[in-house]
Design an enzyme around this catalytic site. Sequence first.
Site, mmCIF file in Angstrom:
data_model
loop_
_atom_site.group_PDB
_atom_site.id
_atom_site.type_symbol
_atom_site.label_atom_id
_atom_site.label_comp_id
_atom_site.label_asym_id
_atom_site.label_seq_id
_atom_site.Cartn_x
_atom_site.Cartn_y
_atom_site.Cartn_z
ATOM 1 N N LYS A 13 9.920 92.010 -46.850
ATOM 2 C CA LYS A 13 8.943 92.690 -47.719
ATOM 3 C C LYS A 13 8.000 91.684 -48.374
ATOM 4 O O LYS A 13 6.792 91.867 -48.375
ATOM 5 C CB LYS A 13 9.648 93.468 -48.838
ATOM 6 C CG LYS A 13 10.595 94.545 -48.371
ATOM 7 C CD LYS A 13 11.230 95.269 -49.546
ATOM 8 C CE LYS A 13 12.119 94.387 -50.417
ATOM 9 N NZ LYS A 13 13.318 93.850 -49.741
ATOM 10 N N ARG A 88 13.048 100.871 -56.576
ATOM 11 C CA ARG A 88 14.303 100.649 -55.880
ATOM 12 C C ARG A 88 15.296 101.778 -56.133
ATOM 13 O O ARG A 88 16.414 101.739 -55.618
ATOM 14 C CB ARG A 88 14.933 99.350 -56.378
ATOM 15 C CG ARG A 88 14.759 98.186 -55.429
ATOM 16 C CD ARG A 88 15.476 97.007 -56.065
ATOM 17 N NE ARG A 88 15.869 96.016 -55.119
ATOM 18 C CZ ARG A 88 15.154 94.920 -54.844
ATOM 19 N NH1 ARG A 88 13.998 94.713 -55.393
ATOM 20 N NH2 ARG A 88 15.632 94.037 -54.002
ATOM 21 N N ARG A 127 17.162 81.823 -45.892
ATOM 22 C CA ARG A 127 16.000 81.875 -46.789
ATOM 23 C C ARG A 127 15.993 80.669 -47.724
ATOM 24 O O ARG A 127 17.007 80.293 -48.288
ATOM 25 C CB ARG A 127 16.038 83.167 -47.619
ATOM 26 C CG ARG A 127 14.978 83.201 -48.698
ATOM 27 C CD ARG A 127 14.561 84.584 -49.109
ATOM 28 N NE ARG A 127 15.629 85.397 -49.642
ATOM 29 C CZ ARG A 127 15.489 86.684 -49.955
ATOM 30 N NH1 ARG A 127 14.331 87.301 -49.767
ATOM 31 N NH2 ARG A 127 16.511 87.364 -50.435
ATOM 32 N N ARG A 160 18.359 80.763 -53.212
ATOM 33 C CA ARG A 160 18.464 81.628 -54.387
ATOM 34 C C ARG A 160 19.936 81.880 -54.725
ATOM 35 O O ARG A 160 20.751 82.071 -53.839
ATOM 36 C CB ARG A 160 17.764 82.959 -54.122
ATOM 37 C CG ARG A 160 16.285 82.900 -54.425
ATOM 38 C CD ARG A 160 15.537 84.104 -53.944
ATOM 39 N NE ARG A 160 16.220 85.370 -54.168
ATOM 40 C CZ ARG A 160 15.699 86.554 -53.849
ATOM 41 N NH1 ARG A 160 14.492 86.606 -53.296
ATOM 42 N NH2 ARG A 160 16.364 87.657 -54.052
ATOM 43 N N ARG A 171 24.578 93.355 -52.206
ATOM 44 C CA ARG A 171 23.182 93.814 -52.313
ATOM 45 C C ARG A 171 22.842 94.817 -51.217
ATOM 46 O O ARG A 171 22.078 95.751 -51.436
ATOM 47 C CB ARG A 171 22.235 92.615 -52.268
ATOM 48 C CG ARG A 171 22.299 91.812 -53.557
ATOM 49 C CD ARG A 171 21.714 90.446 -53.408
ATOM 50 N NE ARG A 171 20.285 90.482 -53.161
ATOM 51 C CZ ARG A 171 19.615 89.506 -52.575
ATOM 52 N NH1 ARG A 171 20.240 88.427 -52.152
ATOM 53 N NH2 ARG A 171 18.325 89.612 -52.412
HETATM 54 P P1 ADP Z 1 14.939 90.736 -52.151
HETATM 55 O O1 ADP Z 1 13.611 90.077 -51.887
HETATM 56 O O2 ADP Z 1 16.041 90.041 -51.483
HETATM 57 O O3 ADP Z 1 14.919 92.210 -51.846
HETATM 58 P P2 ADP Z 1 14.160 90.725 -54.899
HETATM 59 O O4 ADP Z 1 13.532 89.415 -55.184
HETATM 60 O O5 ADP Z 1 13.240 91.879 -54.668
HETATM 61 O O6 ADP Z 1 15.172 90.564 -53.685
HETATM 62 O O7 ADP Z 1 15.158 91.136 -56.054
HETATM 63 C C1 ADP Z 1 16.175 90.249 -56.471
HETATM 64 C C2 ADP Z 1 17.035 90.961 -57.500
HETATM 65 O O8 ADP Z 1 16.234 91.306 -58.638
HETATM 66 C C3 ADP Z 1 17.642 92.277 -57.038
HETATM 67 O O9 ADP Z 1 18.854 92.110 -56.343
HETATM 68 C C4 ADP Z 1 17.845 92.986 -58.393
HETATM 69 O O10 ADP Z 1 18.971 92.482 -59.072
HETATM 70 C C5 ADP Z 1 16.610 92.563 -59.164
HETATM 71 N N1 ADP Z 1 15.497 93.518 -58.981
HETATM 72 C C6 ADP Z 1 14.295 93.276 -58.386
HETATM 73 N N2 ADP Z 1 13.518 94.372 -58.397
HETATM 74 C C7 ADP Z 1 14.250 95.345 -59.014
HETATM 75 C C8 ADP Z 1 14.018 96.722 -59.312
HETATM 76 N N3 ADP Z 1 12.872 97.342 -58.980
HETATM 77 N N4 ADP Z 1 15.002 97.408 -59.946
HETATM 78 C C9 ADP Z 1 16.153 96.808 -60.288
HETATM 79 N N5 ADP Z 1 16.439 95.539 -60.013
HETATM 80 C C10 ADP Z 1 15.507 94.796 -59.386
HETATM 81 P P1 ADP Z 2 12.466 90.386 -48.759
HETATM 82 O O1 ADP Z 2 11.295 90.180 -49.670
HETATM 83 O O2 ADP Z 2 12.441 91.715 -48.070
HETATM 84 O O3 ADP Z 2 13.767 90.117 -49.418
HETATM 85 P P2 ADP Z 2 11.596 87.905 -47.456
HETATM 86 O O4 ADP Z 2 10.150 88.151 -47.195
HETATM 87 O O5 ADP Z 2 11.969 87.001 -48.561
HETATM 88 O O6 ADP Z 2 12.360 89.327 -47.577
HETATM 89 O O7 ADP Z 2 12.261 87.399 -46.090
HETATM 90 C C1 ADP Z 2 13.666 87.108 -46.001
HETATM 91 C C2 ADP Z 2 13.878 85.866 -45.128
HETATM 92 O O8 ADP Z 2 13.528 86.173 -43.770
HETATM 93 C C3 ADP Z 2 13.005 84.688 -45.526
HETATM 94 O O9 ADP Z 2 13.737 83.516 -45.275
HETATM 95 C C4 ADP Z 2 11.796 84.801 -44.612
HETATM 96 O O10 ADP Z 2 11.197 83.534 -44.383
HETATM 97 C C5 ADP Z 2 12.416 85.369 -43.332
HETATM 98 N N1 ADP Z 2 11.538 86.276 -42.577
HETATM 99 C C6 ADP Z 2 10.609 87.142 -43.074
HETATM 100 N N2 ADP Z 2 10.013 87.835 -42.076
HETATM 101 C C7 ADP Z 2 10.603 87.420 -40.916
HETATM 102 C C8 ADP Z 2 10.433 87.773 -39.519
HETATM 103 N N3 ADP Z 2 9.558 88.725 -39.130
HETATM 104 N N4 ADP Z 2 11.219 87.161 -38.617
HETATM 105 C C9 ADP Z 2 12.120 86.220 -39.013
HETATM 106 N N5 ADP Z 2 12.338 85.844 -40.285
HETATM 107 C C10 ADP Z 2 11.584 86.423 -41.245
#
Ligand code: ADP
Ligand code: ADP
Length: 214
Positions: A13, A88, A127, A160, A171
């Site tokens: 995302k 979320r 990541r 992270r 998660r």
């Molecule tokens: P990821 O990119 O792996 O989906 P995020 O960076 O979006 O993770 O979120 C990391 C953590 O921050 C989540 O696991 C949650 O604990 C918190 N978080 C982020 N966005 C929200 C939201 N909209 N509602 C509740 N918790 C959130």
């Molecule tokens: P989210 O915001 O949904 O948690 P991220 O954008 O942080 O996800 O991506 C999660 C991990 O996967 C990161 O290490 C990123 O560099 C990698 N990644 C993202 N898109 C791709 C893809 N299309 N193919 C392979 N790896 C990817």
Amino acid sequence: MKIIMLGAPGAGKGTQAKQIAAKYDIPHISTGDIFRANIKNNTELGQKAKTYMDQGLLVPDELTCDLVVDRIQQDDCKTGFVLDGFPRTIPQAEALENALAKLGQSMDYAIDVDVPDENIVNRMSGRRACLKCGATYHIVSIPPKKEGVCDNCGSELVIRDDDKPETVQKRLNVYHEQTQPLIDFYSNKGILKSVDGTQPMDRVFADIVNILGA
Ligand code: ADP
Ligand code: ADP
Ligand code: ZN
């Protein structure tokens, strides 16, 4: 253009949202980034959020909704925004909908970046994040030019706290229970679009541009 990114943790995302923000010149609003910035600056919000994030749990809606509702009313959001990691939960989606309705607006697209659970663990274990500028890399698929160093700003890349394998499974469970219902929610609103997130990053982005228009 007002866009929501949906998808499991690690689906890509943030990676896609950054590219969307650059191409369409709209702000990228990541609640995860906002919480992490608050943790880094040791604010009250950061201290509260951290206790949930470290356990792989969602931060409560009360701490999350107002933050986003305020953010999307700032001047730079007038032409649109891309929300990454929010909503979320169904109550968050409803809070967003109500806030926009008061302004006579609604969301345009909810893009689901679809990646099966078995790919997610690999995505998250590889990541690496820059806590200074928010850039994200993957040690295999999207490596930085120099190992452990951010291409953008030269800061050190870190794993992270919540990307440890034991937290990742938690998660994913939370995603299936609390966030996945949003796919039906936005499908019923007629704004859901799905892309195959297992493709390479550029192909996923090309599919998104096809949906949003060039
Ligand atoms: P990821 O990119 O792996 O989906 P995020 O960076 O979006 O993770 O979120 C990391 C953590 O921050 C989540 O696991 C949650 O604990 C918190 N978080 C982020 N966005 C929200 C939201 N909209 N509602 C509740 N918790 C959130
Ligand atoms: P989210 O915001 O949904 O948690 P991220 O954008 O942080 O996800 O991506 C999660 C991990 O996967 C990161 O290490 C990123 O560099 C990698 N990644 C993202 N898109 C791709 C893809 N299309 N193919 C392979 N790896 C990817
Ligand atoms: Zn950086």
